[in-house]
Motif scaffolding. Structure first.
Motif, PDB file in Angstrom:
ATOM      1  N   GLY A 162      -1.896 -67.292 -24.344  1.00  0.00           N
ATOM      2  CA  GLY A 162      -1.074 -67.245 -23.176  1.00  0.00           C
ATOM      3  C   GLY A 162      -0.084 -68.321 -22.756  1.00  0.00           C
ATOM      4  N   PRO A 163       0.957 -68.277 -21.720  1.00  0.00           N
ATOM      5  CA  PRO A 163       1.726 -69.230 -20.990  1.00  0.00           C
ATOM      6  C   PRO A 163       1.070 -70.140 -20.930  1.00  0.00           C
ATOM      7  CG  PRO A 163       1.736 -67.515 -19.792  1.00  0.00           C
ATOM      8  CD  PRO A 163       0.766 -66.916 -20.984  1.00  0.00           C
ATOM      9  N   ILE A 164      -0.408 -70.238 -20.146  1.00  0.00           N
ATOM     10  CA  ILE A 164      -1.188 -71.331 -19.573  1.00  0.00           C
ATOM     11  C   ILE A 164      -2.629 -71.271 -19.675  1.00  0.00           C
ATOM     12  CG2 ILE A 164      -1.210 -72.773 -17.567  1.00  0.00           C
ATOM     13  CD1 ILE A 164       1.329 -72.102 -15.858  1.00  0.00           C
ATOM     14  N   PRO A 165      -3.688 -71.661 -20.743  1.00  0.00           N
ATOM     15  CA  PRO A 165      -4.940 -71.410 -21.093  1.00  0.00           C
ATOM     16  C   PRO A 165      -5.365 -71.584 -20.174  1.00  0.00           C
ATOM     17  CG  PRO A 165      -3.771 -71.951 -23.201  1.00  0.00           C
ATOM     18  CD  PRO A 165      -2.883 -71.866 -21.757  1.00  0.00           C
ATOM     19  N   ILE A 166      -6.308 -71.108 -19.906  1.00  0.00           N
ATOM     20  CA  ILE A 166      -7.559 -71.543 -19.232  1.00  0.00           C
ATOM     21  C   ILE A 166      -7.829 -72.890 -19.363  1.00  0.00           C
ATOM     22  CG2 ILE A 166      -9.831 -71.132 -17.834  1.00  0.00           C
ATOM     23  CD1 ILE A 166      -9.072 -67.990 -18.048  1.00  0.00           C
ATOM     24  N   SER A 167      -8.109 -73.552 -20.282  1.00  0.00           N
ATOM     25  CA  SER A 167      -8.649 -74.089 -21.076  1.00  0.00           C
ATOM     26  C   SER A 167      -7.399 -75.649 -21.057  1.00  0.00           C
ATOM     27  CB  SER A 167      -8.994 -74.747 -22.565  1.00  0.00           C
ATOM     28  OG  SER A 167      -7.820 -74.065 -23.450  1.00  0.00           O
ATOM     29  N   ARG A 168      -6.839 -75.306 -20.326  1.00  0.00           N
ATOM     30  CA  ARG A 168      -5.446 -76.195 -20.259  1.00  0.00           C
ATOM     31  C   ARG A 168      -5.745 -76.131 -18.251  1.00  0.00           C
ATOM     32  NH1 ARG A 168      -1.534 -77.358 -24.625  1.00  0.00           N
ATOM     33  NH2 ARG A 168      -2.019 -76.498 -26.357  1.00  0.00           N
ATOM     34  N   MET A 169      -6.458 -76.386 -18.195  1.00  0.00           N
ATOM     35  CA  MET A 169      -6.158 -75.562 -16.838  1.00  0.00           C
ATOM     36  C   MET A 169      -7.750 -77.314 -15.913  1.00  0.00           C
ATOM     37  SD  MET A 169      -4.856 -72.264 -15.903  1.00  0.00           S
ATOM     38  CE  MET A 169      -5.030 -72.246 -14.033  1.00  0.00           C
ATOM     39  N   PRO A 170      -7.310 -76.970 -15.154  1.00  0.00           N
ATOM     40  CA  PRO A 170      -8.371 -78.274 -14.117  1.00  0.00           C
ATOM     41  C   PRO A 170      -9.751 -76.743 -13.733  1.00  0.00           C
ATOM     42  CG  PRO A 170      -6.918 -77.705 -12.616  1.00  0.00           C
ATOM     43  CD  PRO A 170      -6.386 -77.383 -13.727  1.00  0.00           C
ATOM     44  N   LEU A 171      -9.687 -75.356 -14.419  1.00  0.00           N
ATOM     45  CA  LEU A 171     -10.418 -74.096 -14.154  1.00  0.00           C
ATOM     46  C   LEU A 171     -11.428 -73.732 -15.361  1.00  0.00           C
ATOM     47  CD1 LEU A 171      -8.284 -71.297 -12.778  1.00  0.00           C
ATOM     48  CD2 LEU A 171      -9.666 -73.078 -11.549  1.00  0.00           C
ATOM     49  N   GLY A 172     -11.404 -74.470 -16.764  1.00  0.00           N
ATOM     50  CA  GLY A 172     -12.231 -74.630 -17.478  1.00  0.00           C
ATOM     51  C   GLY A 172     -13.704 -74.754 -17.629  1.00  0.00           C
ATOM     52  N   GLU A 173     -14.116 -75.609 -16.624  1.00  0.00           N
ATOM     53  CA  GLU A 173     -15.149 -75.931 -16.694  1.00  0.00           C
ATOM     54  C   GLU A 173     -16.032 -74.823 -15.645  1.00  0.00           C
ATOM     55  OE1 GLU A 173     -14.212 -79.725 -16.929  1.00  0.00           O
ATOM     56  OE2 GLU A 173     -13.400 -78.197 -16.237  1.00  0.00           O
ATOM     57  N   LEU A 174     -15.309 -73.891 -15.364  1.00  0.00           N
ATOM     58  CA  LEU A 174     -15.771 -72.911 -13.838  1.00  0.00           C
ATOM     59  C   LEU A 174     -16.080 -71.038 -14.825  1.00  0.00           C
ATOM     60  CD1 LEU A 174     -16.377 -71.300 -10.847  1.00  0.00           C
ATOM     61  CD2 LEU A 174     -14.197 -71.493 -11.190  1.00  0.00           C
ATOM     62  N   PHE A 175     -15.190 -71.497 -15.346  1.00  0.00           N
ATOM     63  CA  PHE A 175     -15.142 -70.030 -16.383  1.00  0.00           C
ATOM     64  C   PHE A 175     -16.167 -69.892 -17.249  1.00  0.00           C
ATOM     65  CE2 PHE A 175     -10.811 -69.489 -13.764  1.00  0.00           C
ATOM     66  CZ  PHE A 175     -10.812 -67.653 -13.983  1.00  0.00           C
ATOM     67  N   SER A 176     -15.730 -70.815 -18.441  1.00  0.00           N
ATOM     68  CA  SER A 176     -16.999 -70.966 -19.498  1.00  0.00           C
ATOM     69  C   SER A 176     -18.168 -71.242 -19.103  1.00  0.00           C
ATOM     70  CB  SER A 176     -16.758 -72.487 -20.304  1.00  0.00           C
ATOM     71  OG  SER A 176     -16.825 -73.652 -19.315  1.00  0.00           O
ATOM     72  N   GLY A 177     -18.753 -71.812 -17.632  1.00  0.00           N
ATOM     73  CA  GLY A 177     -19.933 -71.822 -16.967  1.00  0.00           C
ATOM     74  C   GLY A 177     -20.474 -70.194 -16.538  1.00  0.00           C
ATOM     75  N   LEU A 178     -19.152 -69.992 -15.950  1.00  0.00           N
ATOM     76  CA  LEU A 178     -20.059 -68.353 -14.802  1.00  0.00           C
ATOM     77  C   LEU A 178     -20.166 -67.459 -16.526  1.00  0.00           C
ATOM     78  CD1 LEU A 178     -18.111 -68.204 -12.009  1.00  0.00           C
ATOM     79  CD2 LEU A 178     -20.290 -68.709 -12.321  1.00  0.00           C
ATOM     80  N   PHE A 179     -19.084 -68.005 -17.192  1.00  0.00           N
ATOM     81  CA  PHE A 179     -19.002 -66.327 -18.128  1.00  0.00           C
ATOM     82  C   PHE A 179     -20.158 -66.853 -19.146  1.00  0.00           C
ATOM     83  CE2 PHE A 179     -15.554 -65.168 -16.005  1.00  0.00           C
ATOM     84  CZ  PHE A 179     -15.410 -63.583 -15.838  1.00  0.00           C
ATOM     85  N   MET A 180     -20.240 -68.021 -19.613  1.00  0.00           N
ATOM     86  CA  MET A 180     -21.252 -67.828 -20.903  1.00  0.00           C
ATOM     87  C   MET A 180     -22.319 -68.472 -20.808  1.00  0.00           C
ATOM     88  SD  MET A 180     -19.324 -70.362 -23.394  1.00  0.00           S
ATOM     89  CE  MET A 180     -20.141 -70.229 -24.660  1.00  0.00           C
ATOM     90  N   GLY A 181     -22.800 -68.656 -19.484  1.00  0.00           N
ATOM     91  CA  GLY A 181     -23.806 -68.930 -18.388  1.00  0.00           C
ATOM     92  C   GLY A 181     -24.488 -67.820 -18.273  1.00  0.00           C
ATOM     93  N   PHE A 182     -23.575 -67.448 -16.236  1.00  0.00           N
ATOM     94  CA  PHE A 182     -24.468 -66.369 -15.891  1.00  0.00           C
ATOM     95  C   PHE A 182     -23.896 -64.863 -16.893  1.00  0.00           C
ATOM     96  CE2 PHE A 182     -23.783 -63.014 -12.995  1.00  0.00           C
ATOM     97  CZ  PHE A 182     -24.326 -62.950 -12.409  1.00  0.00           C
ATOM     98  N   VAL A 183     -22.520 -64.594 -17.477  1.00  0.00           N
ATOM     99  CA  VAL A 183     -22.462 -63.304 -17.795  1.00  0.00           C
ATOM    100  C   VAL A 183     -23.332 -63.056 -19.629  1.00  0.00           C
ATOM    101  CG1 VAL A 183     -20.898 -61.608 -18.586  1.00  0.00           C
ATOM    102  CG2 VAL A 183     -20.402 -63.040 -16.753  1.00  0.00           C
TER     103      VAL A 183
END
Length: 315
Positions: free
Chosen positions: A134-155
């Motif tokens: 995408g134009p601004i991937p999550i991995s290139r933002m300061p949200l990468g840790e939050l999204f990777s933790g929640l989705f790979m951990g909890f989900v």
């Protein structure tokens, strides 16, 4: 493309970040509910693994296409497309194949389990794609840790539990006029609490990666969390997150959710503290980033072992 090249492109060593939460959820559901559906287990395993490989391959391809700095360890060695001289058409074909496999087995799992897996899994697929594309991937933002933790951990842990017990956790029902949603809030909350060490350790893998790549990320316009808060604060956060994960283990022990033998997991604090000290002194992708992965393995493999032993003792 050789097997070695493929495994490097999909960074197979990093797949433990999704596989360990999957196995943790699988042993937890046996310990907590005494249920296990082998067909659903296999389907989720294949879908999860191929989707994780898909997102990694796509992320490497996207980095290859967008890179501004095209020299140094982070590009010439870390990116398999450059290292092995892969054709773009070959990489794209592989990405599509992995995606189709992940979606196909995922839809089969939905057929077996219902709309909850479709909705949660579909959301996870979207986040996985947006993480790298995408134009601004999550991995290139300061949200990468939050999204990777929640989705790979909890989900992942939630779905790995749900596919075996289904209606005991969440029920979605449709009729001509109404949509009914029933959630066992206590059990879902307990799954979230069980997931906290996985959430935090996975977030720390991403944080360690971004700390090591700070200079390169600035050149390539990847504005990650360490770029925003600075290396000093990022290192403090890195250390703090691990200790919170151990506090969660103690809380679950007092709530009588964890078996008593979970106290043995606290022994893993010894190697974990040693690894933290080494990383605090030097942060490089080549030499110390792997310590974050080791810490994740140490803490979460120990928990899988503890639950497995508790299951055997219960028999």
């Amino acid at each position: 493309m050789t097997l070695k090249t493929f495994l490097n492109l999909v960074e197979i060593r990093t797949k433990l970040a999704s596989m360990i939460p999957f196995f943790l959820g699988s042993v937890y559901v046996v310990f907590r509910f005494e249920e296990f559906q082998i067909a659903n287990f296999i389907l989720m395993f294949v879908s999860l693994l191929t989707f994780d490989m898909f997102t990694t391959a796509m992320n490497n391809y996207y980095d290859f296409k967008k890179a501004r700095k095209k020299e140094g360890y982070g590009y010439q060695e870390h990116n398999a497309i450059v290292k092995f001289g892969l054709k773009e058409s070959t990489v794209v074909t592989l990405i599509i194949t992995l995606f189709v496999t992940a979606v196909g087995t995922g839809m089969w799992l939905v057929f077996n389990t219902g709309m909850v897996v479709f909705l949660v899994g579909g959301l996870s697929f979207c986040v996985g794609i947006l993480y790298s594309f995408g134009p601004i991937p999550i991995s290139r933002m300061p949200l990468g840790e939050l999204f990777s933790g929640l989705f790979m951990g909890f989900v992942i842990i939630f779905v790995a539990t749900f596919i075996h017990v289904g209606d005991q956790l969440v029920v979605i029902a449709f009729d001509q006029q109404n949509l009914t949603l029933q959630i066992d809030m206590l059990e879902v909350l307990l799954i979230f609490l069980i997931s906290i060490p996985a959430i935090l350790c996975i977030a720390n893998i991403m944080l360690a990666n971004n700390i090591c790549d700070m200079d390169e990320d600035v050149e390539n316009k990847r504005y990650t969390l360490p770029v925003y808060i600075g290396k000093s604060n990022a290192l403090k956060l890195f250390r703090f997150i691990y200790y919170v994960s151990y506090l969660d283990l103690i809380v679950l022990l007092f709530l009588k959710v964890n078996p008593m033998i979970v106290v043995l997991v606290l022994l893993t604090l010894i190697p974990l503290k040693r690894n933290i000290s080494v990383f605090m002194k030097k942060q490089t992708k080549q030499h110390t980033f792997g310590l974050a992965v080791k810490n994740f393995l140490i803490t979460n493999m120990a928990r899988i072992l503890v639950f497995s032993v508790a299951i055997v003792l219960a028999w």
